[in-house]
Design an enzyme around this catalytic site. Structure first.
Site, PDB file in Angstrom:
ATOM      1  N   ASN A 124      -5.121  12.616   0.894  1.00  0.00           N
ATOM      2  CA  ASN A 124      -4.180  11.696   1.716  1.00  0.00           C
ATOM      3  C   ASN A 124      -4.960  11.016   2.715  1.00  0.00           C
ATOM      4  O   ASN A 124      -6.239  11.366   2.777  1.00  0.00           O
ATOM      5  CB  ASN A 124      -3.044  12.611   2.193  1.00  0.00           C
ATOM      6  N   LYS A 125      -4.401  10.307   3.419  1.00  0.00           N
ATOM      7  CA  LYS A 125      -5.009   9.502   4.420  1.00  0.00           C
ATOM      8  C   LYS A 125      -6.019  10.184   5.263  1.00  0.00           C
ATOM      9  O   LYS A 125      -5.873  11.332   5.650  1.00  0.00           O
ATOM     10  CB  LYS A 125      -4.100   8.864   5.276  1.00  0.00           C
ATOM     11  N   ARG A 144      -7.546  -0.176  -6.537  1.00  0.00           N
ATOM     12  CA  ARG A 144      -7.721   0.669  -5.534  1.00  0.00           C
ATOM     13  C   ARG A 144      -8.001   2.117  -6.463  1.00  0.00           C
ATOM     14  O   ARG A 144      -7.362   2.292  -7.275  1.00  0.00           O
ATOM     15  CB  ARG A 144      -6.572   1.003  -4.470  1.00  0.00           C
ATOM     16  N   ARG A 156       0.956  -1.033  -0.038  1.00  0.00           N
ATOM     17  CA  ARG A 156       0.005   0.030   0.002  1.00  0.00           C
ATOM     18  C   ARG A 156       0.924   1.427   0.023  1.00  0.00           C
ATOM     19  O   ARG A 156       1.928   1.080   0.063  1.00  0.00           O
ATOM     20  CB  ARG A 156      -0.950  -0.050   1.011  1.00  0.00           C
ATOM     21  N   ALA A 160       0.885   5.372  -1.991  1.00  0.00           N
ATOM     22  CA  ALA A 160       0.707   5.573  -3.406  1.00  0.00           C
ATOM     23  C   ALA A 160       1.904   5.250  -4.356  1.00  0.00           C
ATOM     24  O   ALA A 160       1.736   4.423  -5.383  1.00  0.00           O
ATOM     25  CB  ALA A 160       0.466   7.224  -3.644  1.00  0.00           C
ATOM     26  N   GLN A 192      -1.533   2.609   9.991  1.00  0.00           N
ATOM     27  CA  GLN A 192      -0.222   2.460   9.304  1.00  0.00           C
ATOM     28  C   GLN A 192       1.007   3.461  10.003  1.00  0.00           C
ATOM     29  O   GLN A 192       2.044   3.132   9.874  1.00  0.00           O
ATOM     30  CB  GLN A 192      -0.446   3.248   8.045  1.00  0.00           C
ATOM     31  N   ASP A 214      -1.916  10.867  -1.936  1.00  0.00           N
ATOM     32  CA  ASP A 214      -2.357   9.912  -2.762  1.00  0.00           C
ATOM     33  C   ASP A 214      -2.786  10.512  -4.279  1.00  0.00           C
ATOM     34  O   ASP A 214      -2.720   9.872  -5.053  1.00  0.00           O
ATOM     35  CB  ASP A 214      -3.430   9.129  -2.228  1.00  0.00           C
TER      36      ASP A 214
END
Ligand code: MRU
Length: 338
Positions: free
Chosen positions: A240-241, A87, A51, A53, A189, A230
């Site tokens: 992003n996250k 994804r 995982r 990007a 993460q 991402d």
């Protein structure tokens, strides 16, 4: 980057197949997986064994080189759409698929496809290393207590990392950066991967609950925030996250620099603004359940909410460009056109 002093990449070509670090097992078990079946590679992306990007993009490039070698007849009809569907948010995946499609359309041999995938992965690693130098220059003006979110480290980016690249560059130059590691619910993460990476590189850090970030800023204990991305839209909005947007609001309130580090493979000029970026919705169980190891090292999965409780699980959010101090790529600072 190093694990126990030995150099590894998050994903690479090995023997006649693709080899990757099984990130779901970290930090408790380090295991590399290998397969010469392209479907296994697509599943590895989908299930987040790999995982982040740039790593997703490089894995897809290797997976497609494998698909071309094994099943060239279905390369366009099956394998390209199969990988593109793994994804939705990280645009690196689509850039990698496009690059491999172009090679195939130009009549590349199997060897040329593999060389193209290798070149793609090498370019990502090199871009991250260069980006780190630019980022370190920014951080070198006294911003030593750095807060980061998710894993924007080498596991996520083939090598070096995006956000962590500047931190690793500072450390190698003899500086002593300190990192606040947001644990990054729901998949953790930060706690599982970033903290482990930093530990392997000997960088001082503390894991903190995501909820602690704004309070640390309010107390003057954060000099800079650095995240990855991402997908970056043409107007500079950043996907992003999940939780990144919230951090950017707190950073703005406390006048703390908020940097985004991303290679050019993360930019998507087809998206005019962040509103065009598809945000992945993931399974509710990621919020409702948790796994970890007991004192004997055995993995267990437990439920943390009442059975019957439902959950909301957007995997990414969008931070407006106005909240970002600078976007740093391998070419230096990138500025959206006014
Ligand atoms: O869902 P993930 O773990 O793939 O999300 C990863 C991130 O959000 C990273 O911050 C991002 O990919 C940029 S860093 C390489």
């Amino acid at each position: 980057m190093r694990i126990g002093g030995k150099l590894f990449r998050a994903v690479n070509w090995h023997a006649d197949g693709v080899q990757w670090i099984e990130q779901r097992l970290l930090p408790h078990h380090f295991e590399q997986k290998m397969s010469d079946n392209p479907e296994d590679i697509a599943v590895a992306i989908e299930t987040m064994q790999v995982r982040g990007a740039p790593t997703i993009g490089a894995t897809a490039a290797f997976g497609l080189a494998l698909a071309y070698k094994k099943d060239i007849k279905r390369f366009v009809s099956h394998w390209l759409p199969r990988f593109r569907a793994t994804r939705p948010t990280a645009v690196n995946l689509f850039h990698a698929c496009d690059a491999m499609e172009l090679q195939a359309k130009e009549g590349a041999s199997g060897k040329m496809m593999l060389d193209a995938a290798q070149a793609y992965a090498d370019a990502e690693a090199a871009a991250n290393e260069r980006m780190g130098v630019h980022l370190a220059e920014r951080l070198a003006v006294g911003e030593r207590r750095i807060l980061t979110h998710c894993n924007a480290g080498w596991l996520a980016a083939v090598d070096w990392g995006t956000a962590t690249s500047g931190i690793y560059q500072l450390a190698r130059a003899g500086e002593s950066p300190f990192v606040w590691v947001d644990e990054t619910r729901p998949r953790l993460q930060g706690a599982r991967l970033t903290a482990w990476e930093l530990g392997q590189e000997g960088i001082d850090h503390r894991i903190q609950a995501d909820n602690a970030a704004a309070w640390m800023m309010a107390q003057g204990k954060v000099d800079a925030i650095v995240t990855g991305a991402d997908r970056i839209a043409a107007n500079g909005d950043i996907a992003n996250k999940i939780g990144t947007y919230m951090l950017s609001l707190a950073a703005r309130e406390h006048e703390i620099p908020f940097y985004v580090a991303a290679p050019t493979s993360t930019f998507d000029m087809q998206c005019s603004t962040g509103a065009d970026i598809p945000v992945e919705e993931r399974d509710a169980d990621e919020v409702l359940m948790m796994d970890g190891v007991d004192s004997a090292g055995e993995t267990h999965r437990i439920r943390i909410a009442a059975s019957g409780s439902k959950a909301n699980n957007p995997a990414f959010d969008v931070t407006p460009y106005a909240n970002v101090t600078a976007i740093i790529s391998e070419q230096g600072e990138w500025k959206a056109e006014a």
